[in-house]
Design a protein around this motif. Structure first.
Motif, mmCIF file in Angstrom:
data_model
loop_
_atom_site.group_PDB
_atom_site.id
_atom_site.type_symbol
_atom_site.label_atom_id
_atom_site.label_comp_id
_atom_site.label_asym_id
_atom_site.label_seq_id
_atom_site.Cartn_x
_atom_site.Cartn_y
_atom_site.Cartn_z
ATOM 1 N N THR A 56 0.861 -1.181 0.000
ATOM 2 C CA THR A 56 0.000 0.000 0.000
ATOM 3 C C THR A 56 0.894 1.226 0.000
ATOM 4 N N LEU A 57 0.633 2.133 -0.939
ATOM 5 C CA LEU A 57 1.432 3.350 -1.089
ATOM 6 C C LEU A 57 0.571 4.552 -0.727
ATOM 7 N N ILE A 58 0.989 5.286 0.287
ATOM 8 C CA ILE A 58 0.293 6.515 0.659
ATOM 9 C C ILE A 58 1.071 7.659 0.045
ATOM 10 N N ALA A 59 0.460 8.286 -0.963
ATOM 11 C CA ALA A 59 1.196 9.210 -1.820
ATOM 12 C C ALA A 59 0.722 10.635 -1.666
ATOM 13 N N GLY A 60 1.662 11.543 -1.434
ATOM 14 C CA GLY A 60 1.399 12.958 -1.573
ATOM 15 C C GLY A 60 1.334 13.290 -3.058
ATOM 16 N N THR A 66 1.446 4.999 -10.821
ATOM 17 C CA THR A 66 1.352 3.991 -9.760
ATOM 18 C C THR A 66 2.063 2.730 -10.231
ATOM 19 N N PRO A 67 3.033 2.208 -9.460
ATOM 20 C CA PRO A 67 3.746 0.999 -9.908
ATOM 21 C C PRO A 67 2.794 -0.197 -9.984
ATOM 22 N N PRO A 68 3.080 -1.144 -10.892
ATOM 23 C CA PRO A 68 2.225 -2.318 -11.040
ATOM 24 C C PRO A 68 2.064 -3.080 -9.722
ATOM 25 N N GLY A 69 0.815 -3.463 -9.443
ATOM 26 C CA GLY A 69 0.547 -4.292 -8.268
ATOM 27 C C GLY A 69 0.483 -3.539 -6.956
ATOM 28 N N VAL A 70 0.573 -2.213 -7.002
ATOM 29 C CA VAL A 70 0.580 -1.405 -5.776
ATOM 30 C C VAL A 70 -0.778 -0.734 -5.577
ATOM 31 N N GLN A 71 -1.312 -0.826 -4.354
ATOM 32 C CA GLN A 71 -2.542 -0.099 -4.019
ATOM 33 C C GLN A 71 -2.173 1.303 -3.552
ATOM 34 N N ARG A 72 -2.674 2.321 -4.246
ATOM 35 C CA ARG A 72 -2.269 3.705 -3.969
ATOM 36 C C ARG A 72 -3.389 4.485 -3.302
ATOM 37 N N ILE A 73 -3.032 5.209 -2.253
ATOM 38 C CA ILE A 73 -3.979 6.086 -1.558
ATOM 39 C C ILE A 73 -3.412 7.502 -1.643
ATOM 40 N N ASP A 74 -4.148 8.413 -2.263
ATOM 41 C CA ASP A 74 -3.653 9.780 -2.442
ATOM 42 C C ASP A 74 -4.048 10.679 -1.274
ATOM 43 N N VAL A 75 -3.084 11.447 -0.795
ATOM 44 C CA VAL A 75 -3.330 12.443 0.248
ATOM 45 C C VAL A 75 -2.657 13.750 -0.167
ATOM 46 N N GLU A 76 -2.995 14.829 0.515
ATOM 47 C CA GLU A 76 -2.367 16.124 0.212
ATOM 48 C C GLU A 76 -1.486 16.615 1.358
#
Ligand code: CTP
Ligand code: CA
Length: 223
Positions: A56-60, A66-76
């Motif tokens: 799980t990637l928590i991304a600013g 998004t890299p393959p196979g990664v669950q991305r959660i966007d935040v500011e």
């Protein structure tokens, strides 16, 4: 074919990664940010997934795909990144804090657009919570890896952060003068309680894979 037969260094592990900058609002249309592209953190998340982890990637805010196979959660904001991370950190085996989190936020952002006909504003800043420090302090803390972006005395500052934040490992990189942020090649000094290894300089994707390999070896040994 080898990749199908050989389990990766993080096969079956659950991994949480923070990456990218944060944005701290000044008013309805303006913010304070930093030069992080998110490239290194996204590469680390991708390398962990390639090594067999559930990531799980928590991304600013970042332009990176998004890299393959990664669950991305966007935040500011740092506050949002802190909440999204702490909500999940107790349930994972490995946490990698690659985000360039703003150390401060504006105490009272204006909810309208500040106009230039207004008196010049004075920004009052308050400190943001330390996400990686709070994760490392959890009673069920995962194996916790931080980054340290330093312009000088890289090893000394990184070692101090390793201890002060209670981390298992820290990856230090020198920033400034065409290094670190906004460039593709990078080198890391990885430190832990009992040792030190230098990785690179090499392209961030290869460096991320090398870092994941090293983390995999250490979190197997210590968990
Ligand atoms: N970090 C974090 N939350 C913050 C600030 C930093 O999780 N509010 C994490 C970063 O993701 C990184 C590590 O802490 O893994 C070190 O960040 P860095 O900015 O180098 O260190 P700071 O502790 O913020 O100290 P300083 O900026 O003064 O060097
Ligand atoms: Ca900082």
């Amino acid at each position: 074919v080898a990749a199908l037969d050989t389990p990766g260094s993080l096969q079956g592990r659950s991994v949480l990664v923070t990456a990218g900058p944060t944005r701290e609002p000044i008013d309805a249309v303006r913010f304070i940010a930093n030069r992080s592209s998110g490239r290194m953190g996204f590469a680390v998340a991708g390398a962990a997934a390639a090594a067999g982890a559930t990531v799980t990637l928590i991304a600013g805010p970042s332009e990176q795909p998004t890299p393959p196979g990664v669950q991305r959660i966007d935040v500011e904001t740092a506050t949002e990144m802190h909440a999204a991370t702490l909500e999940r950190a107790g349930d994972v085996e490995l946490f990698i804090a690659a985000a360039a989190v703003a150390d401060y936020r504006v105490a009272q952002p204006a909810d309208h657009k500040v106009r230039k006909s207004d008196a010049p504003p004075t920004l009052s800043l308050v400190r943001n919570p330390d996400i990686v420090g709070d994760v490392a302090a959890l009673p069920t803390a995962p194996f916790t890896v931080g980054f340290a972006a330093e312009t000088h005395d890289v090893i000394d500052h990184a070692r101090a952060k390793l201890t002060a934040k209670g981390l298992d490992m820290i990856a230090a990189n020198r920033v400034g003068e065409g290094l670190g942020f906004e460039v593709s090649d990078n080198a890391l000094d990885v430190l832990w309680a009992g040792g030190h290894q230098r990785l690179g300089p090499m392209a961030k994707d290869r460096l991320a894979a090398a870092l994941i390999e090293l983390i995999g070896a250490h979190c197997h040994a210590e968990r």
